[in-house]
Design an enzyme around this catalytic site. Structure first.
Site, PDB file in Angstrom:
ATOM      1  N   GLY A  60      -2.932   9.069  -3.520  1.00 17.34           N
ATOM      2  CA  GLY A  60      -4.258   9.483  -3.985  1.00 17.34           C
ATOM      3  C   GLY A  60      -4.331  10.816  -4.692  1.00 17.34           C
ATOM      4  N   CYS A 104      -4.217  -1.143  -2.047  1.00 18.33           N
ATOM      5  CA  CYS A 104      -4.369   0.307  -2.172  1.00 18.33           C
ATOM      6  C   CYS A 104      -5.293   0.545  -3.352  1.00 18.33           C
ATOM      7  CB  CYS A 104      -3.003   0.947  -2.426  1.00 18.33           C
ATOM      8  SG  CYS A 104      -3.062   2.708  -2.793  1.00 18.33           S
ATOM      9  N   ASN A 105      -6.353   1.297  -3.122  1.00 18.65           N
ATOM     10  CA  ASN A 105      -7.312   1.531  -4.201  1.00 18.65           C
ATOM     11  C   ASN A 105      -6.695   2.332  -5.341  1.00 18.65           C
ATOM     12  OD1 ASN A 105     -10.344   0.782  -3.189  1.00 18.65           O
ATOM     13  ND2 ASN A 105      -9.004   1.296  -1.492  1.00 18.65           N
ATOM     14  N   THR A 106      -5.904   3.346  -4.990  1.00 19.93           N
ATOM     15  CA  THR A 106      -5.327   4.196  -6.037  1.00 19.93           C
ATOM     16  C   THR A 106      -4.350   3.386  -6.888  1.00 19.93           C
ATOM     17  OG1 THR A 106      -5.510   6.025  -4.451  1.00 19.93           O
ATOM     18  CG2 THR A 106      -4.268   6.441  -6.459  1.00 19.93           C
ATOM     19  N   CYS A 158     -11.412   3.439  -0.458  1.00 17.16           N
ATOM     20  CA  CYS A 158     -10.088   3.877  -0.037  1.00 17.16           C
ATOM     21  C   CYS A 158      -9.743   3.105   1.229  1.00 17.16           C
ATOM     22  CB  CYS A 158     -10.093   5.384   0.234  1.00 17.16           C
ATOM     23  SG  CYS A 158      -8.565   5.987   0.973  1.00 17.16           S
ATOM     24  N   THR A 159      -8.494   2.692   1.311  1.00 13.98           N
ATOM     25  CA  THR A 159      -8.065   1.858   2.446  1.00 13.98           C
ATOM     26  C   THR A 159      -8.268   2.527   3.798  1.00 13.98           C
ATOM     27  OG1 THR A 159      -5.878   2.780   2.130  1.00 13.98           O
ATOM     28  CG2 THR A 159      -6.309   0.611   1.158  1.00 13.98           C
ATOM     29  N   HIS A 160      -8.246   3.861   3.825  1.00 13.89           N
ATOM     30  CA  HIS A 160      -8.346   4.570   5.098  1.00 13.89           C
ATOM     31  C   HIS A 160      -9.777   4.673   5.618  1.00 13.89           C
ATOM     32  CE1 HIS A 160      -4.276   5.713   4.233  1.00 13.89           C
ATOM     33  NE2 HIS A 160      -4.189   6.495   5.296  1.00 13.89           N
ATOM     34  N   GLU A 205      -5.513   9.100   9.585  1.00 14.58           N
ATOM     35  CA  GLU A 205      -4.135   8.977  10.101  1.00 14.58           C
ATOM     36  C   GLU A 205      -3.971   9.743  11.412  1.00 14.58           C
ATOM     37  OE1 GLU A 205      -0.829   9.040   7.611  1.00 14.58           O
ATOM     38  OE2 GLU A 205      -1.750   7.538   6.305  1.00 14.58           O
ATOM     39  N   ASP A 229       0.875  -1.176   0.000  1.00 12.31           N
ATOM     40  CA  ASP A 229       0.000   0.000   0.000  1.00 12.31           C
ATOM     41  C   ASP A 229       0.908   1.220   0.000  1.00 12.31           C
ATOM     42  OD1 ASP A 229      -2.352   1.666   0.376  1.00 12.31           O
ATOM     43  OD2 ASP A 229      -1.731   1.884   2.457  1.00 12.31           O
ATOM     44  N   SER A 230       0.319   2.372  -0.225  1.00 13.68           N
ATOM     45  CA  SER A 230       1.082   3.616  -0.149  1.00 13.68           C
ATOM     46  C   SER A 230       1.575   3.890   1.278  1.00 13.68           C
ATOM     47  CB  SER A 230       0.207   4.774  -0.621  1.00 13.68           C
ATOM     48  OG  SER A 230      -0.993   4.800   0.136  1.00 13.68           O
TER      49      SER A 230
HETATM   50  N1  DGL Z   1      -4.108   3.785   0.081  1.00 19.10           N
HETATM   51  C1  DGL Z   1      -4.759   4.863  -0.620  1.00 19.10           C
HETATM   52  C2  DGL Z   1      -6.004   4.319  -1.328  1.00 19.10           C
HETATM   53  O1  DGL Z   1      -6.585   3.333  -0.935  1.00 19.10           O
HETATM   54  C3  DGL Z   1      -5.129   6.001   0.300  1.00 19.10           C
HETATM   55  C4  DGL Z   1      -3.946   6.789   0.795  1.00 19.10           C
HETATM   56  C5  DGL Z   1      -3.189   7.501  -0.293  1.00 19.10           C
HETATM   57  O2  DGL Z   1      -3.707   8.445  -0.900  1.00 19.10           O
HETATM   58  O3  DGL Z   1      -2.061   7.074  -0.560  1.00 19.10           O
HETATM   59  O4  DGL Z   1      -6.419   4.884  -2.296  1.00 19.10           O
END
Ligand code: DGL
Length: 272
Positions: free
Chosen positions: A44, A74-76, A188-190, A154, A11-12
């Site tokens: 993102g 990570c969705n992005t 989004c993971t968050h 976060e 993930d990011s």
């Molecule tokens: N992990 C990213 C997502 O799921 C969210 C955090 C980011 O922007 O890196 O899109």
């Protein structure tokens, strides 16, 4: 008999720990290597080209350590890099989070009117819209980028009046009108850590989809059926932790996302 190689997850940053938590729950005896690209978070708000380049580097680092499947948690990165990664690592089973999220949404929605919230990049790239329409041609998809949710998650601002005020600001109007969606995808993971505050501002009856559990089910299906070593669970449930910056912050913020205390000393900082 030796344990099979671990499953790689990247993930990011720490957001993918919501996905790792679901993977760990679904596959408790599998070993994992988790990589958070904390030096370059967020993905993102970055361009597709940059996210694809970063994702290729994350995947390369995990493949070099000997993994038997790769989860793009990570969705992005799933939106911008999945096709490239499958081309670059053709023998590696690679699972993203968007397809499982879209499947869960289509299965949950009675009206096939579906709302998706995600980062700016994920929404602009159109991957959820395309994945939902591939599964349900007549689906109507409303989308909204909710970038501030990432920082709030976060920061640990997961509930209370401020969080609900921001949730109102993003979501008000999204469920209005005769064609109102009946299902909301947390793309989004968050966002799963903000689920209670998000639910609090939704009209009653809207179903909320968190792709973590459906992604874990997809991974279980792939490693069980895809010849990637079997889902026999001969590992010990161990996680090797890698990040590209900030072990102390990774441990502190990551503990909230993973739901278990992480120790900074267990996190190896690597360069990509
Ligand atoms: N992990 C990213 C997502 O799921 C969210 C955090 C980011 O922007 O890196 O899109």
């Amino acid at each position: 008999m030796d344990a099979p190689p671990p499953i790689g997850v990247f993930d990011s940053g720490v957001g993918g720990l919501t996905v790792l938590g679901a993977l760990h729950a679904a596959l408790p005896a599998e070993d994992f290597i988790y990589l958070g690209d904390t030096a370059r978070l967020p993905y993102g708000t970055k361009s597709a080209t940059t996210v694809a380049r970063y994702s290729a580097q994350c995947a390369g680092a995990l493949v070099a350590r000997g993994i038997r499947a790769l989860v793009v948690a990570c969705n992005t990165a799933s939106a911008f890099a999945l096709a490239d990664l499958r081309r670059d690592f053709p023998r590696m089973p690679i699972i993203g989070v968007i397809e499982p999220g879209a499947q869960a949404a289509v299965a949950a929605s009675r009206t096939q009117r579906i709302a998706v919230i995600a980062t700016e990049g994920t929404i602009a790239g159109g991957a959820y819209q395309a994945a939902i329409r591939r599964l349900s041609a007549a689906a109507e998809v409303r989308t909204r980028a909710c970038s501030l949710f990432v920082a709030m998650a976060e920061e640990g601002w997961t509930e209370g009046p401020l969080t609900e005020a921001v949730a109102h600001r993003y979501l008000d109007g999204m469920f209005d009108g005769a064609a109102a969606p009946d299902t909301l995808v947390l793309g989004c993971t968050h966002f799963p850590v903000l689920a209670a505050a998000i639910r609090a501002v939704l009209p009653p009856g809207v179903r909320v989809i968190d792709s973590a559990a459906t992604t874990a089910a997809a991974v279980a299906a792939v490693i069980g059926a895809g010849g990637a070593g079997g889902a026999g669970g001969r590992g010990s449930g161990r996680v090797v932790w890698l990040a590209t910056d900030g072990a102390a912050r990774f441990a502190r913020v990551g503990s909230r996302f993973f739901g278990r205390t992480l120790a900074a000393d267990d996190i190896e900082i690597i360069d990509l």
